[in-house]
Structure formats: C-alpha cells, structure tokens
Design a protein around this motif. Structure first.
Motif, PDB file in Angstrom:
ATOM      1  N   GLU A 227       2.516  -2.393   3.096  1.00 15.30           N
ATOM      2  CA  GLU A 227       1.087  -2.090   3.170  1.00 15.30           C
ATOM      3  C   GLU A 227       0.280  -3.387   3.203  1.00 15.30           C
ATOM      4  O   GLU A 227       0.248  -4.142   2.227  1.00 15.30           O
ATOM      5  CB  GLU A 227       0.662  -1.230   1.975  1.00 15.30           C
ATOM      6  N   ARG A 238      -6.709   1.845   9.796  1.00 17.32           N
ATOM      7  CA  ARG A 238      -6.336   2.821   8.781  1.00 17.32           C
ATOM      8  C   ARG A 238      -4.879   2.619   8.395  1.00 17.32           C
ATOM      9  O   ARG A 238      -4.059   2.169   9.187  1.00 17.32           O
ATOM     10  CB  ARG A 238      -6.550   4.256   9.282  1.00 17.32           C
ATOM     11  N   SER A 239      -4.566   2.985   7.186  1.00 11.17           N
ATOM     12  CA  SER A 239      -3.209   2.845   6.682  1.00 11.17           C
ATOM     13  C   SER A 239      -2.246   3.752   7.438  1.00 11.17           C
ATOM     14  O   SER A 239      -2.589   4.885   7.803  1.00 11.17           O
ATOM     15  CB  SER A 239      -3.165   3.195   5.193  1.00 11.17           C
ATOM     16  N   THR A 240      -1.039   3.249   7.649  1.00 10.93           N
ATOM     17  CA  THR A 240       0.039   4.053   8.238  1.00 10.93           C
ATOM     18  C   THR A 240       1.145   4.285   7.208  1.00 10.93           C
ATOM     19  O   THR A 240       2.291   4.578   7.574  1.00 10.93           O
ATOM     20  CB  THR A 240       0.634   3.351   9.474  1.00 10.93           C
ATOM     21  N   SER A 242       3.786   5.672   4.716  1.00  9.52           N
ATOM     22  CA  SER A 242       4.536   6.929   4.728  1.00  9.52           C
ATOM     23  C   SER A 242       4.193   7.803   3.531  1.00  9.52           C
ATOM     24  O   SER A 242       4.318   9.029   3.595  1.00  9.52           O
ATOM     25  CB  SER A 242       6.040   6.634   4.731  1.00  9.52           C
ATOM     26  N   ARG A 247      -1.380   6.028   1.188  1.00 10.63           N
ATOM     27  CA  ARG A 247      -2.195   5.973   2.406  1.00 10.63           C
ATOM     28  C   ARG A 247      -3.658   6.252   2.095  1.00 10.63           C
ATOM     29  O   ARG A 247      -4.560   5.515   2.523  1.00 10.63           O
ATOM     30  CB  ARG A 247      -1.654   6.975   3.424  1.00 10.63           C
TER      31      ARG A 247
END
Length: 347
Positions: A227, A238-240, A242, A247
């Motif tokens: 992250e 935006r966060s990817t 998992s 996220r």
C-alpha cells in the motif's frame, strides 16, 4: 497496550469524520473494548451522515449489532458548522462505503447516555471525539450523570498550542462552546481519578500518521499489493488493496493527508480521535495535569477557546485532567497491530 485486558464498557460519541472512523476501527479491533452504544453528533458532517458512516463502518468490520443513536441536529446555541473540506463530502474522505441495512436506534443519543449510565452506574467510560452537544443535553436531563460515569475522555480543546479552527480554538469545542462549557462545569469537584481526561491539540497533533504507517498497517493485514500513499499521487488515485478494510481506510486517510499538505502541515494526518480512544482504554499511555477548564463564550476573537487554570487562580474546584505527553511511536505500534490484525481476521 496492556498484557491482561480488562473489559472497558464504553459509550462512544462521534462526529464521523476520518479520524473518528479510525477511532471506531481501533475500538472494534480491541478485545477489551465493550461498545454499548455509539452516539452520532453533528460536527464534521451533519448528524444523519455521521450515523450513516457509523453504521457502514460497523458493516465493514462485521461487528455485532451495536446501537447507533442520532443526536442533536445542531449545537445548543450556535448554528451548525461542518467541515467537508477537511473530511470529504460524506465525512470519510475518498472512501465509498456501501449504505448499511442497519438502522439507528429508536432512542436519541442524549436518552441513551442517561439510560445506560443509570443502568450501569460507575461502570461506563464515556468517549467523546466530536462536539459535546449530546452529553451536555444528557446532563441537563440527568445532572448526576458525571457521578454515574466511571470516567469521561474528551478529544477537544487547545491550551498552550494554536487552534485549528480559529487562532485559539479547536474544532470540537468551537462547534459548540456552550456544550463544552456546561460539560466541564458539571464534572467540577470529582475525585481526580474520576475527572474527565481532555486530549487537546497540544498532544493530538503529535499523533502524526504518515504514509509509512498506512503501509505497515496494510502489511500487517496481509493486504496486497504493497500500500503506497504518496504526496505526488493524483487526487483521483484510489487504493487497490486486496483487503477491503485497508482499501477503504487508505482512501479515507489519503484525503486527510492531502488536506494537511494543502494547509502546510506536511503530507500526514493528525489522528486526534484514535489517540483519545486509546486513552479511554488505557489512561496510563498519557501523562496528565489537573486543571480547572472553562470555555470562552463571548470573546470577539476568542470564542470557543479553552482556558485552563493550572494554579487555582479562579478559586474553583478542578474539573479535568489534561493529557500533556505520550509516546506517539508506541501508540502507532499498538494501533497498527490491532487494526491490522482485525483486517487480517475479517478478510
């Protein structure tokens, strides 16, 4: 931060809010925290949005059915101020949480404060990380409420530190100065170990979350890929991650870091409310100094300013202990372990 957690029953009163969100995550991740009710206070965003955020975070954390109450729509006297520029249009930055199917309680926040304190006298710790409107209203209904609570922890105020709303005032107090003044006065004269613990900007602005903390939390959760939250990212990034909890939190805190950067405070986020939550579970993480605290209500330039009489010059009983120092690194180690472990267990 204790080897043998003892249950801490809590009434949590929030104006959720990015840092309130992490305070909730921290408490939900803490085995000793028994959240008996979550009160929603108008502040960072309007009260209905606060309640929606609280319900949505409970869903994301797969929490048991914890009561969420609606509080007052506005402060006791002043018109409501909100701060979407700080916390985003929904109060949770760039995070987009699904709307919850959970519903708010049939009783309002002030009623919950009073009824729960009467049901469990001497047991409950109150934690307020938003304006003190609900608690002030509850004390008007039940003046013995300060004696019925075990302890109160408040995130609010600024003493020997600049304000974050006006040059001298902190947000939660500035939104409803009358409520803060009434609450502090109501606790006057209690034994020192029962006085409210105030966590002001003086200490909470030392609780600086950086991108490295977010990366560590994601790694503890086992989330992939690594992250990375960077100051050079576009605001549309935006966060990817998992892990859904990682996220959504990352998207929320990115907004907060951008706000701090744009106000010349660095690419970081002051985590005021999670620190207050940690103090509610373990007051020993902070050193404190007793004082008589009041709030300026009439000053043209200083309305909403908290004033501490450290030396008894007013001749009034002490009504607070003010948190003055802590170990921010130890706090973040604890938070990352707890919330990261929760994310790992859930997803």
């Amino acid at each position: 931060m204790t080897d043998t957690p003892v249950s801490v029953p809590l009434i949590v009163d929030v104006d959720t809010g990015i840092d309130d969100s992490l305070a909730l995550l921290y408490l939900l991740a803490s085995p000793e925290a028994e959240i008996v009710s979550i009160a929603s206070t108008a502040g960072n965003v309007p009260v209905n949005q606060v309640a929606a955020n609280n319900l949505a975070w409970l869903d994301l954390c797969r929490a048991v059915d914890i009561e969420v109450t609606l509080g007052a729509q506005a402060p006791l006297v002043a018109p409501l101020m909100t701060t979407e520029d700080t916390h985003g249009p929904q109060g949770i930055g760039y995070a987009e949480l699904p709307r919850s199917a959970r519903v708010v309680s049939e009783r309002d926040a002030a009623t919950a404060w009073v009824e729960l304190a009467r049901e469990r006298p001497g047991e409950l710790t109150g934690l307020v990380t938003g304006p003190l409107t609900n608690l002030a209203t509850a004390i008007r209904v039940e003046p013995e409420l300060p004696q019925l609570l075990k302890r109160l922890v408040v995130m609010g105020g600024a003493f020997q530190h600049p304000g974050n709303t006006t040059p001298t005032s902190e947000w939660n107090v500035a939104v409803d100065p009358e409520a803060a003044s009434e609450v502090f006065a109501a606790f006057s004269g209690l034994p020192q170990d029962r006085l409210p613990i105030i966590c002001p900007l003086d200490i909470t602005e030392t609780i600086e979350m950086t991108p490295a903390h977010v990366a560590r939390l994601a790694a503890r959760a086992g989330s992939t890929p690594a992250e990375v939250v960077a100051a050079t990212d576009s605001s549309t990034t935006r966060s990817t991650a998992s892990n859904p909890l990682v996220r959504h939190f990352s998207d929320a805190v990115r907004f907060y870091m951008e706000f701090h950067r744009d106000h010349d405070q660095g690419f970081l986020a002051h985590m005021h409310d999670p620190f207050a939550a940690a103090v509610a579970l373990n007051p020993g993480i902070a050193t404190v100094r007793p004082a008589t605290v009041d709030v300026e209500l009439d000053g043209t330039l200083t309305r909403g300013t908290t004033v501490a009489d450290w030396r008894g010059m007013w001749g009034r009983p002490q009504n607070s202990v003010v948190a003055t120092t802590t170990d921010p690194a130890a706090f973040f180690d604890d938070l990352i372990e707890r919330v990261g472990a929760l994310a790992s267990r859930l997803y």
